[in-house]
Design a protein around this motif. Structure first.
Motif, PDB file in Angstrom:
ATOM      1  N   ALA A  46      33.931 129.226 -29.357  1.00  0.00           N
ATOM      2  CA  ALA A  46      33.823 129.524 -27.933  1.00  0.00           C
ATOM      3  C   ALA A  46      32.426 129.181 -27.434  1.00  0.00           C
ATOM      4  N   GLY A  47      32.387 128.544 -26.271  1.00  0.00           N
ATOM      5  CA  GLY A  47      31.132 128.088 -25.715  1.00  0.00           C
ATOM      6  C   GLY A  47      30.783 126.667 -26.070  1.00  0.00           C
ATOM      7  N   GLY A  48      31.504 126.086 -27.005  1.00  0.00           N
ATOM      8  CA  GLY A  48      31.248 124.733 -27.430  1.00  0.00           C
ATOM      9  C   GLY A  48      31.899 123.703 -26.531  1.00  0.00           C
ATOM     10  N   SER A  49      31.794 122.442 -26.945  1.00  0.00           N
ATOM     11  CA  SER A  49      32.286 121.328 -26.144  1.00  0.00           C
ATOM     12  C   SER A  49      33.086 120.357 -26.993  1.00  0.00           C
ATOM     13  N   LEU A  50      33.998 119.669 -26.344  1.00  0.00           N
ATOM     14  CA  LEU A  50      34.756 118.584 -26.935  1.00  0.00           C
ATOM     15  C   LEU A  50      34.961 117.512 -25.882  1.00  0.00           C
TER      16      LEU A  50
END
Length: 117
Positions: free
Chosen positions: A14-18
């Motif tokens: 959670a809070g990450g990017s893709l």
């Protein structure tokens, strides 16, 4: 002969990017409308974002401000940049191509996005 191939999914905190990619072949990509959908377990498939052949974009309220759809016509590719990911974003993400002239739509095979809490 139209083929859409998604990639870029995976497991992220959670809070990450893709950044998801969808490469199209078998048609003239530049004049097609593109969209990203997603389907979570036990849920209906829902629209995430759209981009017209002219570059106009729209987003679902659930991802507005966190996602950006874009296209690179030279690469026959549409992207979905996803930031500040939430567990609720967990789903299989599908690329869709629509021709305004024929009314035909095509779907990719999907790519899994899993967001852990």
């Amino acid at each position: 002969q139209v083929q859409l191939v998604e990639s870029g999914g995976g497991l992220v905190q959670a809070g990450g990017s893709l950044r998801l990619s969808c490469v199209a072949s078998g048609s003239i990509f530049s004049n097609k409308h593109m969209a990203w959908f997603r389907q979570a377990p036990g849920k209906q498939r829902e629209l995430v974002a759209t981009i017209t052949s002219g570059g106009t974009t729209n987003y679902a309220d659930s991802v507005k401000g966190r996602c950006t759809i874009s296209r690179d016509n030279a690469k026959n590719t549409v992207y979905l940049q996803m930031n500040s990911l939430k567990p609720e974003d967990t789903a299989v993400y599908y690329c869709r191509q629509t021709s305004s002239s024929t009314g035909l739509s095509y779907w990719g095979q999907g790519t899994q996005v899993t967001v852990s809490s």
